[in-house]
Design an enzyme around this catalytic site. Structure first.
Site, mmCIF file in Angstrom:
data_model
loop_
_atom_site.group_PDB
_atom_site.id
_atom_site.type_symbol
_atom_site.label_atom_id
_atom_site.label_comp_id
_atom_site.label_asym_id
_atom_site.label_seq_id
_atom_site.Cartn_x
_atom_site.Cartn_y
_atom_site.Cartn_z
ATOM 1 C CE1 TYR A 75 -3.702 2.821 0.851
ATOM 2 C CE2 TYR A 75 -2.446 3.646 2.724
ATOM 3 C CZ TYR A 75 -3.231 3.454 1.556
ATOM 4 O OH TYR A 75 -4.468 4.686 1.650
ATOM 5 C CG ASP A 128 6.212 4.473 0.700
ATOM 6 O OD1 ASP A 128 6.192 5.056 1.747
ATOM 7 O OD2 ASP A 128 4.767 4.014 0.015
ATOM 8 C CE LYS A 169 1.354 6.580 7.873
ATOM 9 N NZ LYS A 169 -0.218 5.882 7.813
HETATM 10 N N1 PMP Z 1 3.162 4.590 1.687
HETATM 11 C C1 PMP Z 1 2.735 4.665 2.599
HETATM 12 C C2 PMP Z 1 3.911 2.806 3.070
HETATM 13 C C3 PMP Z 1 1.447 4.094 4.020
HETATM 14 O O1 PMP Z 1 1.526 2.893 4.109
HETATM 15 C C4 PMP Z 1 0.774 5.185 3.550
HETATM 16 C C5 PMP Z 1 -0.768 5.763 4.811
HETATM 17 N N2 PMP Z 1 -0.561 4.732 5.848
HETATM 18 C C6 PMP Z 1 0.912 6.112 2.449
HETATM 19 C C7 PMP Z 1 2.644 6.341 1.180
HETATM 20 C C8 PMP Z 1 -0.274 6.859 2.483
HETATM 21 O O2 PMP Z 1 -0.073 7.818 2.545
HETATM 22 P P1 PMP Z 1 -0.820 8.802 3.095
HETATM 23 O O3 PMP Z 1 -2.427 8.362 4.211
HETATM 24 O O4 PMP Z 1 -0.782 9.860 4.322
HETATM 25 O O5 PMP Z 1 -1.469 9.589 2.313
#
Ligand code: PMP
Length: 461
Positions: free
Chosen positions: A164, A263, A290
């Site tokens: 994700y 990521d 985050k």
């Molecule tokens: N990349 C990863 C690995 C994530 O876990 C998340 C969200 N949990 C995102 C991107 C997207 O971040 P956001 O919810 O701030 O859009």
């Protein structure tokens, strides 16, 4: 037939008892949910915070504790899906917020705080010389993919099955394709509302399977702009990448002239320089989110100056990427304060607490006779309740063998015992936690495991 019926009855009686206890504890949450369904579809504005029969509405948080609308207290192991690394309402972060909010919330102009946060990240992450801020991890992933396309002149992206990366369309492919996924590298857009054409743009590979993934990179090199990977796949079940896989990806992408994107929206917390420092692998681009906002909405992506110069606004033909709240004053200041609090020794402390928590959860499951595997790394973990295979969980397909049916029961059971974690089983440790908080979570899980183990037995026989 009678036997099956009585087993089903065991499972549904246990489920009904857990749900009844939850409903009895949360009448105010239920009333709020009933109000919410009138103005929000399904009563929800965020998929990740909804669960059946209705979510507990939180009223306030302090340190590692949350209090819901019915005054029930929880040890927070979710921390807004790992973003609140210092827990709730940390006094220094609150003071930073108050100081900056008093200057006005957004000026429509650059602020010094964005330089300071960028410098702090550049200092920590060897592979990042320059970066751009966004408002979410989703936008960070979008920016990184755009950077890779601009730098290579190619358009396809390869991602890992089950990973994700937020809700950017090009990342919403084969996030959870179910028990019968298409054959690699074919991806399946995750649900309606996404263009079926995405399947052609986004290729999918198996995490931790270097031979298959490297062969796909080589075969598609002419069209491939980037490979995006989480060093530890978080939402897929907190599954660590092997060193061999991640360094092999580095070699395969370099050989093919394809950019490697790490990521680190979730994994940046694992070491001062992110998981890439832990693994000793240097990607071309990194995405963040985050924890770098100190509790406020944020994202960022960055890499070498050579790649990031495609965003240099002074150059004709620069990649355009704007955002009304990019570089938000309070988020920049809170992020900097949060990173300053996150020293190497605090990271080591919460990683050790994470080890203690994972060990304790695994022991509790084993003692209760509940088949389960607790995965994770450092301050991150996941309860794969119902995992019966003797093989480790290394990928989406090995994780999905787990009886996912148990996760909601474990989750509601934990809520009833005062522990707040993700409905699918993910948890994280914050700096607000101590060993005794971790031990309280383990004790609560031990009780839940005793309750759930007979359900599993009934389902298995
Ligand atoms: N990349 C990863 C690995 C994530 O876990 C998340 C969200 N949990 C995102 C991107 C997207 O971040 P956001 O919810 O701030 O859009």
């Amino acid at each position: 037939m009678t036997v099956t019926a009585s087993h089903d009855q065991t499972a549904s009686a246990a489920g009904a008892a857990v749900e009844a206890a939850y409903r009895a504890r949360t009448p105010h949450s239920r009333a709020l949910h009933e109000r919410a369904v009138r103005s929000l579809p399904g009563g929800s504005t965020r998929a990740g915070t909804f669960y059946l029969p209705y979510p507990a509405y939180m009223a306030r948080g302090a340190g590692c504790r949350l209090t819901d609308a019915d005054d029930n207290e929880y040890v927070d192991c979710l921390n807004n899906y790992t973003s609140l690394i210092h827990g709730h309402a940390h006094p220094q972060l609150l003071a930073t917020l108050a100081e900056h909010a008093a200057r006005g919330t957004a000026h429509g102009a650059p602020v010094e705080a964005e330089i300071a946060l960028a410098e702090a990240i550049v200092r920590r992450v060897a592979a990042v010389e320059q970066l751009r801020f966004t408002n979410s991890g989703t936008e960070a992933v979008m920016g990184a993919i755009r950077a890779a396309r601009a730098a290579t002149g190619r358009s396809k992206v390869l991602k890992m099955e089950g990973a994700y990366h937020g809700s950017y369309d090009a990342a919403e492919v084969s996030v959870d394709p179910g028990p019968n996924p298409p054959s690699w590298p074919t991806g399946r857009p995750d649900g309606v509302g996404l263009s079926p054409g995405l399947g052609g743009e986004v290729l999918v590979a198996p995490f931790n399977d270097l031979a298959t993934t490297a062969a796909l990179i080589d075969r598609h090199r002419a069209d491939l702009a980037a490979v995006i990977v989480e060093p530890v796949m978080a939402a897929a079940g907190v599954i660590p990448g092997s060193r061999e896989f991640l360094s092999g990806l580095r070699a395969a992408t370099t050989a093919a002239g394809v950019l490697l994107i790490f990521d680190e929206v979730v994994t940046f917390r694992l070491a001062a320089g992110g998981a890439q420092q832990h693994y000793g692998v240097t990607p071309d681009l990194t995405t963040f989110g985050k924890i770098i906002g100190g509790g406020l909405p944020i994202g960022a992506f960055g890499g070498s100056a050579a790649v990031m110069r495609t965003f240099d606004v002074r150059r004709p033909g620069a990649v355009s990427l704007s955002g009304t709240f990019n570089g938000h004053l309070a988020a920049m200041a809170m992020g900097l304060a949060a990173l300053e609090l996150l020293t190497a020794s605090e990271i080591a402390r919460i990683n050790a607490l994470g080890d203690r928590l994972r060990d304790g959860l695994q022991r509790s499951a084993d003692d209760a006779g509940l088949p389960a595997l607790i995965t994770g790394m450092g301050s991150l973990g996941h309860i794969h309740a119902g995992h019966q295979s003797s093989l480790p969980i290394t990928s989406y397909r090995t994780a999905i063998g787990t009886s996912r049916a148990l996760a909601p029961l474990v989750h509601l059971g934990l809520l009833n015992h005062g522990v707040f974690a993700a409905p699918r089983g993910m948890f994280s440790v914050s700096t607000a936690m101590t060993e005794s908080d971790v031990d309280a979570v383990v004790a609560a899980f031990a009780e839940v495991a005793q309750l759930v183990a007979p359900v599993m037995e009934a389902q298995a026989s």
